[in-house]
Design a protein around this motif. Structure first.
Motif, PDB file in Angstrom:
ATOM      1  N   VAL A  93       0.831  -1.204   0.000  1.00 48.10           N
ATOM      2  CA  VAL A  93       0.000   0.000   0.000  1.00 48.10           C
ATOM      3  C   VAL A  93       0.868   1.256   0.000  1.00 48.10           C
ATOM      4  O   VAL A  93       2.064   1.204   0.291  1.00 48.10           O
ATOM      5  CB  VAL A  93      -0.953   0.048   1.215  1.00 48.10           C
ATOM      6  N   VAL A  94       0.223   2.356  -0.331  1.00 48.40           N
ATOM      7  CA  VAL A  94       0.854   3.669  -0.265  1.00 48.40           C
ATOM      8  C   VAL A  94       0.140   4.450   0.824  1.00 48.40           C
ATOM      9  O   VAL A  94      -1.092   4.595   0.789  1.00 48.40           O
ATOM     10  CB  VAL A  94       0.751   4.415  -1.607  1.00 48.40           C
ATOM     11  N   ILE A  95       0.902   4.931   1.794  1.00 43.29           N
ATOM     12  CA  ILE A  95       0.354   5.804   2.823  1.00 43.29           C
ATOM     13  C   ILE A  95       0.608   7.228   2.341  1.00 43.29           C
ATOM     14  O   ILE A  95       1.763   7.625   2.161  1.00 43.29           O
ATOM     15  CB  ILE A  95       1.023   5.567   4.192  1.00 43.29           C
ATOM     16  N   VAL A  96      -0.456   7.962   2.098  1.00 43.54           N
ATOM     17  CA  VAL A  96      -0.334   9.348   1.643  1.00 43.54           C
ATOM     18  C   VAL A  96      -0.275  10.227   2.888  1.00 43.54           C
ATOM     19  O   VAL A  96      -1.179  10.198   3.732  1.00 43.54           O
ATOM     20  CB  VAL A  96      -1.500   9.748   0.725  1.00 43.54           C
ATOM     21  N   LEU A  97       0.819  10.989   2.987  1.00 44.26           N
ATOM     22  CA  LEU A  97       1.095  11.799   4.164  1.00 44.26           C
ATOM     23  C   LEU A  97       1.071  13.281   3.825  1.00 44.26           C
ATOM     24  O   LEU A  97       1.421  13.672   2.710  1.00 44.26           O
ATOM     25  CB  LEU A  97       2.481  11.459   4.721  1.00 44.26           C
ATOM     26  N   ASN A  98       0.724  14.074   4.807  1.00 43.18           N
ATOM     27  CA  ASN A  98       0.831  15.524   4.699  1.00 43.18           C
ATOM     28  C   ASN A  98       1.902  15.923   5.708  1.00 43.18           C
ATOM     29  O   ASN A  98       1.641  15.993   6.903  1.00 43.18           O
ATOM     30  CB  ASN A  98      -0.509  16.184   5.017  1.00 43.18           C
ATOM     31  N   VAL A  99       3.131  16.135   5.211  1.00 44.94           N
ATOM     32  CA  VAL A  99       4.248  16.488   6.081  1.00 44.94           C
ATOM     33  C   VAL A  99       5.041  17.640   5.479  1.00 44.94           C
ATOM     34  O   VAL A  99       5.196  17.719   4.267  1.00 44.94           O
ATOM     35  CB  VAL A  99       5.197  15.289   6.332  1.00 44.94           C
ATOM     36  N   ALA A 100       5.525  18.483   6.351  1.00 43.81           N
ATOM     37  CA  ALA A 100       6.386  19.594   5.946  1.00 43.81           C
ATOM     38  C   ALA A 100       5.739  20.422   4.833  1.00 43.81           C
ATOM     39  O   ALA A 100       6.421  20.879   3.927  1.00 43.81           O
ATOM     40  CB  ALA A 100       7.758  19.076   5.530  1.00 43.81           C
ATOM     41  N   GLY A 101       4.415  20.558   4.881  1.00 41.12           N
ATOM     42  CA  GLY A 101       3.710  21.342   3.883  1.00 41.12           C
ATOM     43  C   GLY A 101       3.625  20.686   2.520  1.00 41.12           C
ATOM     44  O   GLY A 101       3.304  21.338   1.527  1.00 41.12           O
ATOM     45  N   ARG A 102       3.914  19.389   2.447  1.00 39.43           N
ATOM     46  CA  ARG A 102       3.864  18.654   1.178  1.00 39.43           C
ATOM     47  C   ARG A 102       3.030  17.401   1.333  1.00 39.43           C
ATOM     48  O   ARG A 102       2.908  16.853   2.414  1.00 39.43           O
ATOM     49  CB  ARG A 102       5.280  18.227   0.760  1.00 39.43           C
ATOM     50  N   ILE A 103       2.518  16.940   0.204  1.00 41.54           N
ATOM     51  CA  ILE A 103       1.825  15.658   0.153  1.00 41.54           C
ATOM     52  C   ILE A 103       2.826  14.670  -0.437  1.00 41.54           C
ATOM     53  O   ILE A 103       3.388  14.906  -1.512  1.00 41.54           O
ATOM     54  CB  ILE A 103       0.559  15.730  -0.728  1.00 41.54           C
ATOM     55  N   VAL A 104       3.065  13.567   0.271  1.00 43.54           N
ATOM     56  CA  VAL A 104       4.047  12.556  -0.126  1.00 43.54           C
ATOM     57  C   VAL A 104       3.431  11.189   0.105  1.00 43.54           C
ATOM     58  O   VAL A 104       2.744  10.972   1.108  1.00 43.54           O
ATOM     59  CB  VAL A 104       5.339  12.694   0.721  1.00 43.54           C
TER      60      VAL A 104
END
Length: 166
Positions: A93-104
């Protein structure tokens, strides 16, 4: 028995609410034989793995980018970054994160569950050499026989090693 006997007093409600919010919640996932946890507040969504569009001259752990509802999201394979084999299967799976003002997006072997850990269940990080830099580990979560490596995903993504944030 009156209807007020069925409703807990305000003091009891406050204690129950405090007990529920006393700990921190972590999304747990597996990479190889290890189980990791990251702050649930950083998670935007979990998606099944689909092959991203490759980016020329990107490091091996940067699998490429995907278009997620109009946002171009870099996809990083944490398994490769941590020196693990990277076989893709139905559980990947891909965990979509919102970190450091970015979506990764980060690729992991599988997602386990969401756990709440109290301060007593979180132990200090060990000072040992590992594939993962110790500065990215906030501690170890101990829940029964389970041992979770708790990650500071924001520090990891901001790291110059990842090359994503200026």
């Amino acid at each position: 028995m009156s209807s007020t006997d069925l409703v807990p007093s305000t003091g009891a409600q406050a204690v129950q609410t405090l007990a529920r919010t006393d700990g921190r919640q972590f999304l747990t996932f597996r990479i190889g034989a290890e189980e990791y946890g990251l702050d649930i507040l950083r998670v935007q969504e979990i998606r099944s793995y689909e092959a991203p569009t490759r980016v020329a001259n990107a490091p091996a752990f940067v699998k490429g980018v995907v278009n997620l509802r109009g946002v171009i999201v870099p996809i990083l394979d944490m398994r490769i970054r941590l020196g693990q084999a990277s076989e893709y299967n139905a559980f990947t799976v891909v965990i979509v994160l919102n970190v450091a003002g970015r979506i990764v997006g980060v690729v992991v072997d599988s997602v386990s569950d969401v756990l709440e850990l109290s301060a007593d269940e979180i132990k200090p990080r060990p000072e040992v050499a590992a594939a993962l830099d110790a500065r990215f580990i906030t501690g170890l979560g101990k829940l029964g026989e389970r041992l979770l490596i708790l990650l500071d995903i924001e520090a990891m993504i901001k790291s110059p090693d990842f090359g994503l944030v200026d």
